[in-house]
Motif scaffolding. Structure first.
Motif, PDB file in Angstrom:
ATOM      1  N   LEU A 232       1.045  -1.580   0.239  1.00 55.35           N
ATOM      2  CA  LEU A 232      -0.180  -0.103  -0.089  1.00 55.35           C
ATOM      3  C   LEU A 232       0.786   1.011  -0.150  1.00 55.35           C
ATOM      4  O   LEU A 232       0.459   2.300  -0.628  1.00 55.35           O
ATOM      5  CB  LEU A 232      -1.078   0.081   1.286  1.00 55.35           C
ATOM      6  CG  LEU A 232      -2.335  -0.432   0.823  1.00 55.35           C
ATOM      7  CD1 LEU A 232      -2.944  -1.002   2.507  1.00 55.35           C
ATOM      8  CD2 LEU A 232      -3.282  -0.700  -0.464  1.00 55.35           C
ATOM      9  N   THR A 235       2.130   1.629  -3.083  1.00 56.78           N
ATOM     10  CA  THR A 235       1.366   2.086  -4.515  1.00 56.78           C
ATOM     11  C   THR A 235       1.006   3.616  -4.314  1.00 56.78           C
ATOM     12  O   THR A 235       1.359   4.380  -5.249  1.00 56.78           O
ATOM     13  CB  THR A 235       0.681   1.132  -4.342  1.00 56.78           C
ATOM     14  OG1 THR A 235       0.011   0.584  -4.451  1.00 56.78           O
ATOM     15  CG2 THR A 235      -0.786   1.584  -5.189  1.00 56.78           C
ATOM     16  N   ALA A 273      -6.544  -1.186 -10.765  1.00 63.04           N
ATOM     17  CA  ALA A 273      -7.158  -0.868  -8.797  1.00 63.04           C
ATOM     18  C   ALA A 273      -7.826  -2.376  -8.184  1.00 63.04           C
ATOM     19  O   ALA A 273      -7.236  -2.867  -7.160  1.00 63.04           O
ATOM     20  CB  ALA A 273      -7.962  -0.142  -9.274  1.00 63.04           C
ATOM     21  N   LEU A 276      -4.846  -5.001  -7.726  1.00 62.87           N
ATOM     22  CA  LEU A 276      -4.561  -3.936  -6.265  1.00 62.87           C
ATOM     23  C   LEU A 276      -5.562  -4.944  -4.683  1.00 62.87           C
ATOM     24  O   LEU A 276      -4.477  -5.163  -3.951  1.00 62.87           O
ATOM     25  CB  LEU A 276      -3.956  -3.256  -6.535  1.00 62.87           C
ATOM     26  CG  LEU A 276      -3.700  -3.158  -4.759  1.00 62.87           C
ATOM     27  CD1 LEU A 276      -2.549  -2.347  -4.303  1.00 62.87           C
ATOM     28  CD2 LEU A 276      -3.457  -0.857  -5.015  1.00 62.87           C
ATOM     29  N   VAL A 277      -6.501  -4.385  -5.677  1.00 60.14           N
ATOM     30  CA  VAL A 277      -7.532  -4.889  -4.088  1.00 60.14           C
ATOM     31  C   VAL A 277      -7.432  -6.555  -3.669  1.00 60.14           C
ATOM     32  O   VAL A 277      -7.314  -6.671  -2.302  1.00 60.14           O
ATOM     33  CB  VAL A 277      -8.912  -4.540  -4.070  1.00 60.14           C
ATOM     34  CG1 VAL A 277      -9.623  -4.606  -2.876  1.00 60.14           C
ATOM     35  CG2 VAL A 277      -8.949  -2.774  -4.093  1.00 60.14           C
ATOM     36  N   VAL A 280      -3.865  -7.361  -2.110  1.00 61.29           N
ATOM     37  CA  VAL A 280      -3.948  -7.269  -0.360  1.00 61.29           C
ATOM     38  C   VAL A 280      -5.163  -7.484   0.054  1.00 61.29           C
ATOM     39  O   VAL A 280      -4.559  -7.601   1.241  1.00 61.29           O
ATOM     40  CB  VAL A 280      -4.289  -5.255  -0.379  1.00 61.29           C
ATOM     41  CG1 VAL A 280      -4.075  -4.914   0.886  1.00 61.29           C
ATOM     42  CG2 VAL A 280      -2.930  -4.518  -1.523  1.00 61.29           C
ATOM     43  N   LEU A 281      -5.694  -7.441  -0.286  1.00 63.95           N
ATOM     44  CA  LEU A 281      -6.972  -8.476   0.591  1.00 63.95           C
ATOM     45  C   LEU A 281      -6.724 -10.319   0.879  1.00 63.95           C
ATOM     46  O   LEU A 281      -6.812 -10.444   1.980  1.00 63.95           O
ATOM     47  CB  LEU A 281      -7.934  -8.546  -0.499  1.00 63.95           C
ATOM     48  CG  LEU A 281      -9.882  -9.466   0.221  1.00 63.95           C
ATOM     49  CD1 LEU A 281     -10.265  -8.705   1.415  1.00 63.95           C
ATOM     50  CD2 LEU A 281     -10.746  -9.144  -0.454  1.00 63.95           C
ATOM     51  N   ASN A 284      -3.779  -9.940   3.147  1.00 67.47           N
ATOM     52  CA  ASN A 284      -5.092 -10.004   5.101  1.00 67.47           C
ATOM     53  C   ASN A 284      -5.474 -11.374   5.427  1.00 67.47           C
ATOM     54  O   ASN A 284      -5.495 -11.716   6.106  1.00 67.47           O
ATOM     55  CB  ASN A 284      -5.952  -8.212   4.845  1.00 67.47           C
ATOM     56  CG  ASN A 284      -5.066  -7.531   4.746  1.00 67.47           C
ATOM     57  OD1 ASN A 284      -3.919  -6.970   5.247  1.00 67.47           O
ATOM     58  ND2 ASN A 284      -5.357  -6.256   4.558  1.00 67.47           N
ATOM     59  N   LEU A 285      -6.428 -11.993   4.671  1.00 61.93           N
ATOM     60  CA  LEU A 285      -6.722 -12.786   4.729  1.00 61.93           C
ATOM     61  C   LEU A 285      -5.740 -13.767   5.451  1.00 61.93           C
ATOM     62  O   LEU A 285      -5.975 -14.726   7.087  1.00 61.93           O
ATOM     63  CB  LEU A 285      -7.612 -13.847   3.696  1.00 61.93           C
ATOM     64  CG  LEU A 285      -8.928 -13.086   3.316  1.00 61.93           C
ATOM     65  CD1 LEU A 285      -9.149 -13.667   2.171  1.00 61.93           C
ATOM     66  CD2 LEU A 285      -9.802 -13.049   4.673  1.00 61.93           C
ATOM     67  N   ASP A 288      -4.820 -12.782   8.946  1.00 61.16           N
ATOM     68  CA  ASP A 288      -5.894 -13.352   9.888  1.00 61.16           C
ATOM     69  C   ASP A 288      -5.272 -14.531  10.880  1.00 61.16           C
ATOM     70  O   ASP A 288      -5.380 -15.018  11.797  1.00 61.16           O
ATOM     71  CB  ASP A 288      -6.878 -12.153   9.421  1.00 61.16           C
ATOM     72  CG  ASP A 288      -7.649 -11.790  10.527  1.00 61.16           C
ATOM     73  OD1 ASP A 288      -7.283 -11.140  11.448  1.00 61.16           O
ATOM     74  OD2 ASP A 288      -8.748 -13.079  10.457  1.00 61.16           O
TER      75      ASP A 288
END
Lengths: 302, 328
Positions: A232, A235, A273, A276-277, A280-281, A284-285, A288
């Motif tokens: 992030l 970017t 876009a 990228l999302v 990152v998702l 993060n998954l 977590d």
């Protein structure tokens, strides 16, 4: 449980020689049992495959310019359309993704290693070492990271992206190092560290052999979440021209270019876009799910 | 307590001084104001450029230490020097700080309120549909960087203006329309139209963070004895949850609020730049592009002061709200 009961339980499970499942195996099983972990890992694997195997099947490379097709919508020749310069969106996007993934992974590794070292040394030695390192940590927290990276951006030009990675990592480690320091202070009082000290093991060896392995779960989770933070940040910096420099491309530079033409050529913006999302998702998954897998107090079934 | 506070303040002052000096030295060494004059036509003679740069304390032929001493002496007297165009940096910053303040305040208040409400609701119905939905949504929102979110909002806003509403409802550039003659209410509505999308872009991420934070705090509190006691002595579920559980769970969130406010004063950079608000963040990016050393240094001083004040305020608030901290 009294002693006799314990012996009884041991007899039932087949005696003391049967080994308990290793920690890494327990963590892996719990990680894969969570839908988030499975989804994140699969997604991340697919993205890596796309980024590094995709360019092999594409007829265009990221430096090619098709002078017969400027800003064309997706077609058979250009799967995701072309940019204003005639560059193939598919090829350029994958190249940008490669760069962003590599930068993110490396920066996360470097910053977590830095956090572990600084935190453990400060927490173990205390005294002046601690005061100096804590002060340094506070100083870096106060300095606006974006500004320092932006001012240094002329140095990142033409192939010096390794320097960019190092600078990026330099501004990601402070909070984790504070946590590591606190945990090291409490670990230092534990019996196994005391025992090692009294046996004459040198302090640096104790840190590497006894302190850091005991913090591994925190560090692994932190490294994972730092990947998304680094991607992030990269970017945002590249968006304003302070990060990866042309002719190389990254998510940031592509999004900056795409945003200008997005109104009449949506394909220049939305594919990058979206990727990228999703990247990152996925990271993060995984982070977590890893955190839950490492946490012994987390409930296993919901 | 007083001694601790004094030591803390002194430490903060030293940190600000060192951070500011580092920022100035770095900016002065890396940025090259001389290049601003290189592509002017007709090209000014070297002696004129030198004199101009010396007057602004930007001449790279003066030793760095000497420039730094001049700058530091000025800052100690409250004078941040002049920008590359010759205007005083201080006045410019004051005007821009107001713009940033107006933008950040609304976004932060809206974002934290919505986030706290969502987090509390999610905690009360743990593993219910709202909990799952808010968890999923905050995951997605946290994966969208501000530069992408802001551009998406602009695209969606212009699309809605053209296709759905037929006239300009979402204004996507600047703080207000220049030279609008529509009376007080007309101007207020115009400002509101400009504020809508930047506020959404600032607060969406905050909602996601605050809701996760508040949910965890609330879950810790919900199982506590005093909440059960409150219910047992006959309070309604709502009263027990709002007066006893939520109030306690809010304490860490309030301190986080104070901290976020300090960070956002320059952290709204991307939102400001993309939506064309002439605030501090935009100034930061523009000053780097124009090799404006004094402005870069001034903004970083401001950022450092804001972060330290915010963390101090967060600690004080925590002590004021939580008696255990004061006693401990």
């Amino acid at each position: 449980m009294t002693l006799s009961e314990e012996q009884f339980a041991e007899d039932l499970t087949g005696g003391p020689e049967r080994r308990p499942p290793s920690r890494s195996r327990v963590v892996a099983r719990r990680f894969l049992a969570a839908p988030r972990g499975r989804a994140g890992l699969t997604l991340l694997g697919l993205l890596f495959l796309l980024a590094f195997a995709g360019p092999l099947v594409s007829p265009w490379s990221y430096t090619d310019r098709d002078f017969t097709a400027f800003l064309q919508p997706p077609s058979a020749a250009h799967w995701l359309g072309t940019l204003q310069t005639g560059a193939d969106v598919f090829a350029v996007t994958l190249r940008g993704m490669q760069k962003s993934l590599v930068v993110g992974l490396l920066a996360a590794l470097v910053s977590t290693a830095l956090a572990a070292l600084v935190g453990a040394f400060a927490g173990y030695f205390l005294g002046w070492t601690d005061r100096t390192l804590t002060w340094l940590t506070d100083l870096l927290l106060v300095l606006p990271a974006f500004l320092v990276l932006a001012v240094m951006s002329p140095l990142f030009g033409s192939g010096a992206w390794v320097l960019f990675v190092v600078m990026l990592a330099l501004f990601l480690w402070m909070v984790t190092s504070k946590i590591v320091r606190g945990m090291t202070v409490s670990l230092k009082r534990r019996e196994f560290v005391q025992a090692a000290r009294f046996m004459g093991v040198p302090p640096v060896t104790i840190i590497f052999r006894h302190v850091l392995p005991n913090l591994s779960s925190l560090l692994i989770v932190d490294a994972t979440l730092n990947v998304s933070a680094a991607i992030l940040t990269e970017t945002s910096l590249s968006y304003f021209g302070f990060g990866i420099q042309p002719p190389d491309v990254s998510f940031g530079t592509l999004i900056a270019g795409g945003a200008r033409t997005a109104v009449y050529a949506p394909w220049t913006f939305w594919f990058v876009a979206g990727l990228l999302v999703v990247t990152v998702l996925a990271v993060n998954l995984v982070g977590d799910a890893l955190r839950d897998a490492f946490d012994p107090s987390a409930t296993r079934t919901r | 307590m007083a001694g601790f506070l004094a030591r803390r303040l002194l430490n903060s002052l030293v940190l600000v001084a060192v951070a500011a000096s580092l920022a100035y030295l770095l900016a002065a060494a890396a940025l090259d104001p001389r290049s601003n004059y290189a592509d002017r036509t007709p090209r000014p003679p070297a002696a004129v450029v030198d004199a101009q740069l010396t007057a602004l304390n930007l001449n790279d032929r003066t030793p760095l230490i000497q420039r730094y001493a001049t700058w530091a002496a000025g800052v100690l007297h409250g004078d941040f020097g002049r920008s590359v165009t010759g205007s005083p940096v201080g006045d410019d910053l004051r005007r821009r700080a107001g713009v940033t303040f107006r933008l950040v305040l609304l976004g932060l208040v809206f974002g934290s309120l919505a986030g706290v409400a969502a987090g509390a609701l999610a905690a009360i119905g743990q593993y219910g549909w709202f909990d799952r939905l808010s968890a999923g949504l905050s995951f997605v929102v946290l994966a969208v960087p501000v530069v992408v979110l802001a551009n998406m909002l602009i695209l969606a806003g212009t699309w809605a203006n053209e296709r759905l509403l037929g006239h300009q409802v979402f204004l996507v550039s600047g703080e207000y329309s220049d030279g609008l003659d529509a009376g007080f209410w007309g101007r207020a509505v115009d400002r509101l139209q400009h504020l809508l999308l930047p506020t959404v872009s600032l607060s969406l991420g905050l909602v996601a963070v605050f809701s996760r934070y508040q949910r965890n705090m609330m879950l810790d509190v919900l199982g506590a004895d005093y909440v059960r006691t409150a219910r047992a002595k006959g309070l309604s579920r709502r009263a027990a949850l709002v007066r006893h559980a939520l109030r306690t769970a809010l304490i860490p969130v309030v301190t986080y609020f104070a901290f976020t406010f300090g960070v956002l004063l320059t952290g709204a950079t991307f939102t400001e730049k993309i939506f064309g608000w002439h605030g501090l963040g935009e100034q930061l990016i523009d000053s780097i592009f124009t090799n404006d050393v004094n402005t870069v240094a001034a903004v970083s001083v401001l950022a450092a002061v804001a972060v330290l004040c915010a963390s101090l305020a967060a600690d004080l608030l925590h002590a004021a709200l939580d008696p255990r901290v004061r006693a401990g």
